[in-house]
Design a protein around this motif. Structure first.
Motif, PDB file in Angstrom:
ATOM      1  N   GLY A 186       0.885  -1.333  -0.036  1.00 14.00           N
ATOM      2  CA  GLY A 186       0.004   0.076  -0.108  1.00 14.00           C
ATOM      3  C   GLY A 186       0.822   1.388   0.045  1.00 14.00           C
ATOM      4  O   GLY A 186      -0.116   2.243   0.182  1.00 14.00           O
ATOM      5  N   LEU A 187       2.089   1.161  -0.044  1.00 17.54           N
ATOM      6  CA  LEU A 187       2.875   2.275  -0.213  1.00 17.54           C
ATOM      7  C   LEU A 187       2.804   3.045  -1.686  1.00 17.54           C
ATOM      8  O   LEU A 187       3.153   2.400  -2.544  1.00 17.54           O
ATOM      9  N   LEU A 188       2.390   4.232  -1.562  1.00 16.34           N
ATOM     10  CA  LEU A 188       2.383   4.859  -3.111  1.00 16.34           C
ATOM     11  C   LEU A 188       2.991   6.405  -2.826  1.00 16.34           C
ATOM     12  O   LEU A 188       2.912   6.955  -2.021  1.00 16.34           O
ATOM     13  N   LEU A 232      -8.564 -15.973  18.469  1.00 11.57           N
ATOM     14  CA  LEU A 232      -8.966 -14.939  19.329  1.00 11.57           C
ATOM     15  C   LEU A 232     -10.339 -13.997  18.780  1.00 11.57           C
ATOM     16  O   LEU A 232     -10.275 -14.060  17.403  1.00 11.57           O
ATOM     17  N   GLY A 233     -11.050 -13.497  19.478  1.00 10.30           N
ATOM     18  CA  GLY A 233     -12.016 -12.468  18.795  1.00 10.30           C
ATOM     19  C   GLY A 233     -11.716 -11.372  18.309  1.00 10.30           C
ATOM     20  O   GLY A 233     -11.266 -10.652  18.981  1.00 10.30           O
ATOM     21  N   VAL A 234     -11.889 -11.131  17.022  1.00  9.38           N
ATOM     22  CA  VAL A 234     -11.532  -9.605  16.681  1.00  9.38           C
ATOM     23  C   VAL A 234     -12.552  -8.893  16.796  1.00  9.38           C
ATOM     24  O   VAL A 234     -13.606  -8.670  16.389  1.00  9.38           O
ATOM     25  N   ARG A 235     -12.026  -7.614  17.506  1.00  3.66           N
ATOM     26  CA  ARG A 235     -13.020  -6.593  18.018  1.00  3.66           C
ATOM     27  C   ARG A 235     -13.032  -5.394  17.065  1.00  3.66           C
ATOM     28  O   ARG A 235     -13.998  -4.566  17.093  1.00  3.66           O
ATOM     29  N   ALA A 236     -11.667  -5.143  16.465  1.00  8.14           N
ATOM     30  CA  ALA A 236     -11.856  -3.790  15.670  1.00  8.14           C
ATOM     31  C   ALA A 236     -10.698  -4.010  14.449  1.00  8.14           C
ATOM     32  O   ALA A 236      -9.803  -4.732  14.841  1.00  8.14           O
ATOM     33  N   VAL A 237     -11.163  -3.452  13.363  1.00 12.67           N
ATOM     34  CA  VAL A 237     -10.052  -3.521  12.406  1.00 12.67           C
ATOM     35  C   VAL A 237     -10.030  -2.089  11.867  1.00 12.67           C
ATOM     36  O   VAL A 237     -11.242  -1.491  11.151  1.00 12.67           O
ATOM     37  N   VAL A 238      -8.998  -1.222  11.971  1.00 11.87           N
ATOM     38  CA  VAL A 238      -8.993  -0.129  11.629  1.00 11.87           C
ATOM     39  C   VAL A 238      -8.062   0.156  10.519  1.00 11.87           C
ATOM     40  O   VAL A 238      -6.914  -0.368  10.643  1.00 11.87           O
ATOM     41  N   THR A 239      -8.215   0.881   9.584  1.00 15.34           N
ATOM     42  CA  THR A 239      -7.107   1.320   8.565  1.00 15.34           C
ATOM     43  C   THR A 239      -6.717   2.740   8.734  1.00 15.34           C
ATOM     44  O   THR A 239      -7.619   3.496   8.858  1.00 15.34           O
ATOM     45  N   VAL A 240      -5.616   3.138   8.381  1.00 18.50           N
ATOM     46  CA  VAL A 240      -5.106   4.580   8.521  1.00 18.50           C
ATOM     47  C   VAL A 240      -4.135   4.664   7.469  1.00 18.50           C
ATOM     48  O   VAL A 240      -3.224   3.720   7.155  1.00 18.50           O
ATOM     49  N   LEU A 277      -1.839   1.190   6.808  1.00 17.29           N
ATOM     50  CA  LEU A 277      -1.611   0.936   8.109  1.00 17.29           C
ATOM     51  C   LEU A 277      -2.805   0.159   8.820  1.00 17.29           C
ATOM     52  O   LEU A 277      -3.900   0.938   8.770  1.00 17.29           O
ATOM     53  N   PHE A 278      -2.570  -1.004   9.027  1.00 15.10           N
ATOM     54  CA  PHE A 278      -3.822  -1.714   9.901  1.00 15.10           C
ATOM     55  C   PHE A 278      -3.522  -1.976  11.301  1.00 15.10           C
ATOM     56  O   PHE A 278      -2.465  -2.131  11.776  1.00 15.10           O
ATOM     57  N   LEU A 279      -4.544  -1.354  11.887  1.00 15.17           N
ATOM     58  CA  LEU A 279      -4.738  -1.815  13.388  1.00 15.17           C
ATOM     59  C   LEU A 279      -5.836  -2.632  13.839  1.00 15.17           C
ATOM     60  O   LEU A 279      -6.998  -2.496  13.401  1.00 15.17           O
ATOM     61  N   VAL A 280      -5.408  -3.762  14.560  1.00 13.63           N
ATOM     62  CA  VAL A 280      -6.398  -4.655  14.838  1.00 13.63           C
ATOM     63  C   VAL A 280      -6.397  -5.062  16.341  1.00 13.63           C
ATOM     64  O   VAL A 280      -5.172  -4.920  16.872  1.00 13.63           O
ATOM     65  N   ALA A 281      -7.691  -4.838  16.967  1.00  8.00           N
ATOM     66  CA  ALA A 281      -7.752  -5.324  18.329  1.00  8.00           C
ATOM     67  C   ALA A 281      -8.497  -6.625  18.455  1.00  8.00           C
ATOM     68  O   ALA A 281      -9.596  -6.965  17.725  1.00  8.00           O
ATOM     69  N   ALA A 282      -7.913  -7.509  19.230  1.00  3.52           N
ATOM     70  CA  ALA A 282      -8.245  -8.718  19.258  1.00  3.52           C
ATOM     71  C   ALA A 282      -8.377  -9.343  21.020  1.00  3.52           C
ATOM     72  O   ALA A 282      -7.529  -8.769  21.476  1.00  3.52           O
ATOM     73  N   GLU A 283      -9.423 -10.318  21.203  1.00  3.03           N
ATOM     74  CA  GLU A 283      -9.226 -10.843  22.554  1.00  3.03           C
ATOM     75  C   GLU A 283      -9.453 -12.344  22.833  1.00  3.03           C
ATOM     76  O   GLU A 283      -9.835 -12.959  21.917  1.00  3.03           O
ATOM     77  N   ASN A 335       7.672  -9.859   6.109  1.00  5.35           N
ATOM     78  CA  ASN A 335       6.239 -10.146   6.015  1.00  5.35           C
ATOM     79  C   ASN A 335       5.736  -9.094   5.789  1.00  5.35           C
ATOM     80  O   ASN A 335       4.947  -8.325   6.446  1.00  5.35           O
ATOM     81  N   GLY A 336       5.836  -8.629   4.282  1.00  2.19           N
ATOM     82  CA  GLY A 336       5.598  -7.450   3.702  1.00  2.19           C
ATOM     83  C   GLY A 336       4.089  -7.025   3.633  1.00  2.19           C
ATOM     84  O   GLY A 336       3.667  -5.907   3.735  1.00  2.19           O
ATOM     85  N   THR A 337       3.171  -8.107   3.682  1.00  2.45           N
ATOM     86  CA  THR A 337       1.657  -7.934   3.553  1.00  2.45           C
ATOM     87  C   THR A 337       0.921  -8.094   4.731  1.00  2.45           C
ATOM     88  O   THR A 337      -0.111  -8.689   4.586  1.00  2.45           O
ATOM     89  N   VAL A 338       1.521  -8.468   5.802  1.00  2.00           N
ATOM     90  CA  VAL A 338       0.964  -9.044   6.991  1.00  2.00           C
ATOM     91  C   VAL A 338      -0.036  -7.905   7.545  1.00  2.00           C
ATOM     92  O   VAL A 338      -1.110  -8.628   8.114  1.00  2.00           O
ATOM     93  N   GLY A 339      -0.004  -6.750   7.245  1.00  5.31           N
ATOM     94  CA  GLY A 339      -1.111  -5.973   7.626  1.00  5.31           C
ATOM     95  C   GLY A 339      -2.555  -6.371   7.155  1.00  5.31           C
ATOM     96  O   GLY A 339      -3.341  -6.607   8.187  1.00  5.31           O
ATOM     97  N   ARG A 340      -2.675  -6.735   6.327  1.00 10.35           N
ATOM     98  CA  ARG A 340      -4.098  -7.151   5.902  1.00 10.35           C
ATOM     99  C   ARG A 340      -4.347  -8.164   6.304  1.00 10.35           C
ATOM    100  O   ARG A 340      -5.599  -8.714   6.309  1.00 10.35           O
ATOM    101  N   GLY A 341      -3.351  -9.139   6.754  1.00  7.86           N
ATOM    102  CA  GLY A 341      -3.754 -10.479   7.260  1.00  7.86           C
ATOM    103  C   GLY A 341      -3.901 -10.508   8.700  1.00  7.86           C
ATOM    104  O   GLY A 341      -4.168 -11.652   9.336  1.00  7.86           O
TER     105      GLY A 341
END
Length: 268
Positions: A147-149, A188-196, A247-253, A172-178
């Protein structure tokens, strides 16, 4: 002639990223997603020079604690020096694939731009699940380097530079999307996926963060780009300049396995 492969001091680099406006913005979002509260025990996976440990300790005070784990002796020494006066902060040497912590001992964990570099992201998440208490939460922040432009008059060169960084320079250059998938696979229970998607209008700042000039040199040497890319990067630097990344931000529980929910969000 552009500068070649010299890398910045890693501590200086991490401090510069953290102090930049985009860095400060996404780090605030990470803290918000962590939902820190007094009395919690917080784990910083790959804490580096300890940039954010004291700030997290202030939130969980007076009875909480923060543990920073890193395997780099230089980073550990710097983190210990920076947090020497903070009684709630502890620094431990160790591998994030095999955390030096007992089972069920942490309430919150953070991994900030760490999984892109590790051997096995799934093992790291399994380790978090081992050391987490019931309801424990982890927040992950990872770029997706595809996603670098970089805006230019010749976007084909920019695409090849991005491909080089994503496939040759980052483990792991594409780990963000995964991240969401990896968390779900770890139970884990995924509670939020935020893209920046921070926007950089200053070449010097973007060059410090992304290593544009040195990666152009490396890409030429590796055969991803021809020698004309030297002129391309100088034209880009002369401006007007614009670059962005994803940038991906993920919260999991830790859950009971039946209430995995995915929330979607966006930030800028």
């Amino acid at each position: 002639m552009i500068d070649s492969r010299s890398r910045p001091d890693p501590i200086v680099y991490l401090d510069q990223v953290a102090a930049s406006p985009p860095g400060r913005a996404y780090k605030r979002q990470v803290v918000d997603l962590l939902d820190l509260r007094p009395g919690q025990r917080v784990l910083d996976l790959g804490c580096g020079p300890g940039t954010d440990l004291a700030a997290m300790a202030e939130v969980v005070a007076p009875d909480g604690s923060v543990v920073g784990v890193d395997r780099d002796p230089v980073m550990l020494a710097e983190a210990r020096a920076r947090t020497a006066r903070h009684r709630l902060v502890e620094i431990r040497g160790g591998d994030v694939h095999a955390l030096p912590l007992p089972d069920g001992s942490v309430d919150r964990a953070r991994a900030d731009r760490v999984l892109q570099h590790v051997e096995d992201p799934s093992r790291v998440l399994a380790e978090f699940r081992r050391v987490a208490r019931p309801g424990g939460r982890i927040v992950l922040a990872e770029p997706d380097w595809e996603g670098l432009l970089v805006d230019s008059r010749d976007p084909a060169v920019g695409r090849e530079l991005t491909r080089f960084i994503a496939t040759e320079r980052i483990r792991n250059g594409t780990v963000g999307r995964g991240l969401a998938r990896l968390c779900a696979e770890a139970g884990l229970g995924v509670r939020a996926v935020v893209t920046v998607a921070p926007v950089y209008r200053d070449f010097a700042t973007a060059d410090r963060v992304f290593g544009l000039r040195r990666n152009v040199t490396r890409a030429i040497e590796a055969g991803f780009l021809d020698a004309g890319a030297e002129r391309w990067i100088e034209d880009v630097a002369a401006g007007p300049f614009l670059a962005t990344t994803l940038l991906f931000l993920v919260a999991a529980e830790v859950t009971n396995g039946t209430d995995v929910l995915i929330g979607e969000g966006s930030g800028c």
